[in-house]
Design a protein around this motif. Sequence first.
Motif, PDB file in Angstrom:
ATOM      1  N   CYS A  18      16.106 -50.004  23.837  1.00  0.00           N
ATOM      2  CA  CYS A  18      16.477 -51.207  24.548  1.00  0.00           C
ATOM      3  C   CYS A  18      15.452 -51.274  25.933  1.00  0.00           C
ATOM      4  O   CYS A  18      16.278 -51.906  26.953  1.00  0.00           O
ATOM      5  CB  CYS A  18      17.817 -50.929  24.903  1.00  0.00           C
ATOM      6  SG  CYS A  18      19.016 -51.849  23.635  1.00  0.00           S
ATOM      7  N   CYS A  19      14.541 -50.685  25.991  1.00  0.00           N
ATOM      8  CA  CYS A  19      13.816 -50.694  27.481  1.00  0.00           C
ATOM      9  C   CYS A  19      12.673 -51.511  27.320  1.00  0.00           C
ATOM     10  O   CYS A  19      11.928 -51.702  26.245  1.00  0.00           O
ATOM     11  CB  CYS A  19      13.201 -49.305  27.553  1.00  0.00           C
ATOM     12  SG  CYS A  19      14.602 -47.959  27.825  1.00  0.00           S
ATOM     13  N   THR A  20      12.561 -52.232  28.563  1.00  0.00           N
ATOM     14  CA  THR A  20      11.188 -52.791  28.705  1.00  0.00           C
ATOM     15  C   THR A  20      10.281 -51.901  29.415  1.00  0.00           C
ATOM     16  O   THR A  20      10.803 -50.806  30.009  1.00  0.00           O
ATOM     17  CB  THR A  20      11.344 -54.317  29.380  1.00  0.00           C
ATOM     18  OG1 THR A  20       9.961 -54.940  29.502  1.00  0.00           O
ATOM     19  CG2 THR A  20      11.993 -53.752  30.863  1.00  0.00           C
ATOM     20  N   SER A  21       8.925 -52.168  29.307  1.00  0.00           N
ATOM     21  CA  SER A  21       8.034 -50.903  29.907  1.00  0.00           C
ATOM     22  C   SER A  21       8.381 -50.915  31.522  1.00  0.00           C
ATOM     23  O   SER A  21       8.198 -49.655  31.771  1.00  0.00           O
ATOM     24  CB  SER A  21       6.535 -51.653  29.877  1.00  0.00           C
ATOM     25  OG  SER A  21       6.199 -51.852  28.582  1.00  0.00           O
ATOM     26  N   GLU A  22       8.831 -51.770  32.020  1.00  0.00           N
ATOM     27  CA  GLU A  22       9.173 -51.598  33.532  1.00  0.00           C
ATOM     28  C   GLU A  22      10.557 -50.886  33.765  1.00  0.00           C
ATOM     29  O   GLU A  22      10.505 -50.131  34.808  1.00  0.00           O
ATOM     30  CB  GLU A  22       9.365 -53.072  34.135  1.00  0.00           C
ATOM     31  CG  GLU A  22       9.573 -53.281  35.450  1.00  0.00           C
ATOM     32  CD  GLU A  22       8.756 -52.507  36.528  1.00  0.00           C
ATOM     33  OE1 GLU A  22       9.037 -51.977  37.608  1.00  0.00           O
ATOM     34  OE2 GLU A  22       7.626 -52.308  36.016  1.00  0.00           O
ATOM     35  N   ASP A  23      11.097 -50.841  32.842  1.00  0.00           N
ATOM     36  CA  ASP A  23      12.502 -50.030  32.799  1.00  0.00           C
ATOM     37  C   ASP A  23      11.866 -48.408  32.975  1.00  0.00           C
ATOM     38  O   ASP A  23      12.279 -47.711  33.798  1.00  0.00           O
ATOM     39  CB  ASP A  23      13.176 -49.877  31.541  1.00  0.00           C
ATOM     40  CG  ASP A  23      14.149 -51.076  31.746  1.00  0.00           C
ATOM     41  OD1 ASP A  23      14.686 -51.486  32.653  1.00  0.00           O
ATOM     42  OD2 ASP A  23      14.346 -51.559  30.542  1.00  0.00           O
ATOM     43  N   VAL A  24      10.541 -48.083  32.232  1.00  0.00           N
ATOM     44  CA  VAL A  24      10.297 -46.864  32.317  1.00  0.00           C
ATOM     45  C   VAL A  24       9.241 -46.587  33.738  1.00  0.00           C
ATOM     46  O   VAL A  24       9.340 -45.588  34.670  1.00  0.00           O
ATOM     47  CB  VAL A  24       9.335 -46.532  31.152  1.00  0.00           C
ATOM     48  CG1 VAL A  24       8.517 -45.230  31.408  1.00  0.00           C
ATOM     49  CG2 VAL A  24      10.167 -46.474  30.075  1.00  0.00           C
ATOM     50  N   ASN A  25       8.474 -47.590  33.863  1.00  0.00           N
ATOM     51  CA  ASN A  25       7.473 -47.452  34.956  1.00  0.00           C
ATOM     52  C   ASN A  25       7.859 -47.669  36.334  1.00  0.00           C
ATOM     53  O   ASN A  25       7.719 -46.691  37.117  1.00  0.00           O
ATOM     54  CB  ASN A  25       6.402 -49.008  34.888  1.00  0.00           C
ATOM     55  CG  ASN A  25       5.420 -48.634  33.810  1.00  0.00           C
ATOM     56  OD1 ASN A  25       5.308 -47.352  33.313  1.00  0.00           O
ATOM     57  ND2 ASN A  25       4.981 -49.889  33.208  1.00  0.00           N
ATOM     58  N   ASN A  26       8.968 -48.308  36.618  1.00  0.00           N
ATOM     59  CA  ASN A  26       9.746 -48.344  37.979  1.00  0.00           C
ATOM     60  C   ASN A  26      10.402 -46.973  38.275  1.00  0.00           C
ATOM     61  O   ASN A  26      10.027 -46.342  39.492  1.00  0.00           O
ATOM     62  CB  ASN A  26      10.729 -49.522  38.147  1.00  0.00           C
ATOM     63  CG  ASN A  26      12.215 -48.963  37.682  1.00  0.00           C
ATOM     64  OD1 ASN A  26      13.038 -48.655  38.420  1.00  0.00           O
ATOM     65  ND2 ASN A  26      12.440 -49.068  36.409  1.00  0.00           N
ATOM     66  N   LEU A  27      10.920 -46.195  37.200  1.00  0.00           N
ATOM     67  CA  LEU A  27      11.188 -45.094  37.388  1.00  0.00           C
ATOM     68  C   LEU A  27      10.525 -43.918  37.549  1.00  0.00           C
ATOM     69  O   LEU A  27      10.576 -43.147  38.661  1.00  0.00           O
ATOM     70  CB  LEU A  27      12.466 -44.695  36.235  1.00  0.00           C
ATOM     71  CG  LEU A  27      13.538 -45.582  36.164  1.00  0.00           C
ATOM     72  CD1 LEU A  27      14.253 -45.210  34.913  1.00  0.00           C
ATOM     73  CD2 LEU A  27      14.751 -45.357  37.374  1.00  0.00           C
ATOM     74  N   ALA A  28       9.370 -44.134  36.842  1.00  0.00           N
ATOM     75  CA  ALA A  28       8.198 -43.190  36.733  1.00  0.00           C
ATOM     76  C   ALA A  28       7.452 -43.376  38.412  1.00  0.00           C
ATOM     77  O   ALA A  28       7.443 -42.261  38.945  1.00  0.00           O
ATOM     78  CB  ALA A  28       7.206 -43.475  35.839  1.00  0.00           C
ATOM     79  N   TYR A  29       7.122 -44.726  38.948  1.00  0.00           N
ATOM     80  CA  TYR A  29       6.691 -44.619  40.048  1.00  0.00           C
ATOM     81  C   TYR A  29       7.509 -44.183  41.334  1.00  0.00           C
ATOM     82  O   TYR A  29       7.153 -43.553  42.042  1.00  0.00           O
ATOM     83  CB  TYR A  29       6.386 -46.208  40.478  1.00  0.00           C
ATOM     84  CG  TYR A  29       5.014 -46.459  39.943  1.00  0.00           C
ATOM     85  CD1 TYR A  29       3.689 -45.729  40.579  1.00  0.00           C
ATOM     86  CD2 TYR A  29       4.606 -47.240  38.782  1.00  0.00           C
ATOM     87  CE1 TYR A  29       2.574 -46.250  39.977  1.00  0.00           C
ATOM     88  CE2 TYR A  29       3.391 -47.680  37.987  1.00  0.00           C
ATOM     89  CZ  TYR A  29       2.238 -47.005  39.098  1.00  0.00           C
ATOM     90  OH  TYR A  29       1.028 -47.480  38.547  1.00  0.00           O
ATOM     91  N   ALA A  30       9.039 -44.615  40.920  1.00  0.00           N
ATOM     92  CA  ALA A  30       9.677 -43.916  42.177  1.00  0.00           C
ATOM     93  C   ALA A  30       9.835 -42.599  42.382  1.00  0.00           C
ATOM     94  O   ALA A  30       9.626 -41.922  43.358  1.00  0.00           O
ATOM     95  CB  ALA A  30      11.258 -44.355  41.935  1.00  0.00           C
TER      96      ALA A  30
END
Length: 485
Positions: free
Chosen positions: A127-139
Amino acid sequence: MQSLADATPPIALGPLDGRYRPAVAPLVDHLSEPALNRMRTHVEVEWLIHLTDGGVVPGVRRLSDDEKDRLREVVTTFGPAEIEELAATEKVTQHDVKAVEYFLKQRLGQIAPDQADAGLGELIHFCCTSEDVNNLAYALMVKGAVERVWLPKAHALLEALTGMADELRAVPLLARTHGQPATPTTMGKELAVLAHRLRRQLGRIERAEHLGKLNGATGTYGAHLAAVPDADWQQVSRSFVEGLGLTWNPLTTQIESHDWQAELYADLARFNRVLHNLCTDVWTYISLGYFAQVRGQGTVGSSTMPHKVNPIRFENAEANLEVSTALLDVLASTLVQSRMQRDLTDSSMQRNIGTAVGHSVLALDNVVRGLAGLDAVPEAMAADLDENWEVLGEPVQSAMRALGAQGVPGMDEPYERLKELTRGRRIGQPELIEFVRGLGLPAEVEQRLTALTPATYLGLAPDLVDHATTPGDQSAGTTQESTPA
């Protein structure tokens, strides 16, 4: 002419990966492209564990402790082989986050090879969009880079600067306002001002929030509810984000809004600007002979003038601070913008975070090394003070004003009389004493003013250094002996 682009090993295009690599290398663990893929892998692993531990999807078993350990080991052992494997996968997928998903599904198949567990892989990136992963990774990447690399270097600078301020707290210095001789101060007090300013910005940076979200393609949990309608998806999301050590953002479009990044980069840029101010001031003090560059200066100052030792550390820092600040400014202004629910400008822009922070780290390194090579020259500062007795026109006319307010006769037009004595001309101690003794002052005031010298007209400057060296106590310092106006 041979093409340098074909050289092996590859030649760095930019200075951070070239001549300055040793100073910024620790940032590679946090803000490089491979670090981004490693952090994406971390987020995907923890999301899978979070879903299975919480029993979010009915009928899916919990992972064993051994399986969780082995999945987390994929992150901790992430290295050159994994970087190469992901690059090869991305050539096929033409999508960086999808490559991470396939990479992890392959690893999960090795960790849980039983055919009954074949469906577990579908919960990777569930249920993830790429930004779900990316925003957390960048933070997590930015948080790690600031806390583990940038802040320790900034605190090392602050410690060196406050140490100098304390050491030089009582060394008299001719101030220059608008470049002109002005009321004396001390070198320590002037360095303390800069230390106090830098400390305030550090406090803001240390208190920064790092936000994250996990809520789907347009921030509605649409896929989540369609797949598992009975789960409390907001709580699942919140507990996951907070479990990563981030602040949960409950309301977003497809992207986390990046406002926290803009706030942080504005604070980093402001710190840079204050540090730039320190560099230009110290550079000027060196040019005036107030500091000698002697310790650890086994370098060539000029290719033709053997006597020179150039203030290269501060000049290098200035340039790198300007590059860093420009990048931080554009990051802060661009990342808060997004067309409708999503565009990809932020994706390209965030790849420059490492460069922006890297130039700031390089500047910090240069300033610390530059300060370590300085020796104060009090004699040079004293000589300038002794050439500028006219700066004592201020305390004399101030004392006259106070007496005039008390009704003492003969104290009329004090400013104008001192202006006539001092403006546009140099005076020395004899001229000043003659003037003071002709004013008809009370004996105590006359004695106080005739004993005053540019080097003793310091007010509370030595005491004020305490506000930088002991910042927890903002009360007035204990009064040391100094001659009042």
